[in-house]
Design a protein around this motif. Structure first.
Motif: not given
Length: 110
Positions: A9-10, A19-22, A51-54
């Motif tokens: 869920k997070t 929220d890339v960091a989380t 990569f995760y931002r995309a």
């Protein structure tokens, strides 16, 4: 995160909020290392964060993250866990987790 379901869920909330960091905090250390190796070999992105931002801006990811999936069958055996989830109109999928330093982390599928 206290359980595989809480971690899931997070991660979903982080996807919704881009929220890339989380989101990265919900991923297992080994999973992040493996994904970083893929990113380096591929050369499309400069960093794992790129990569995760995309990924979090991807249309399919955004569409799925906008809706809460059904979650069932959380199972924990030692430091391993899993749950099943599905989005409306889709098949059930299994997400696998590992407990690292007392917190449950998703093992990403590559």
């Amino acid at each position: 995160m206290s359980s595989p379901t809480a971690t899931f869920k997070t991660a979903l909330k982080a996807q919704r909020e881009k929220d890339v960091a989380t989101y990265m905090k919900t991923q297992s250390k080994k999973g992040l290392e493996n994904q970083e190796d893929v990113v380096k070999r591929d050369g499309t992105f400069k960093t794992l964060e790129d990569f995760y931002r995309a990924k979090l801006n991807d249309t399919d990811t955004r569409t799925m993250a906008a809706n809460d999936p059904e979650i069932r069958n959380e199972k924990i055996v030692g430091d391993r866990g899993s749950l099943e989830f599905r989005y409306s109109g889709r098949e059930w999928q299994t997400q696998v987790f590992v407990k690292e330093r007392g917190e449950w982390k998703e093992i990403p599928t590559l």
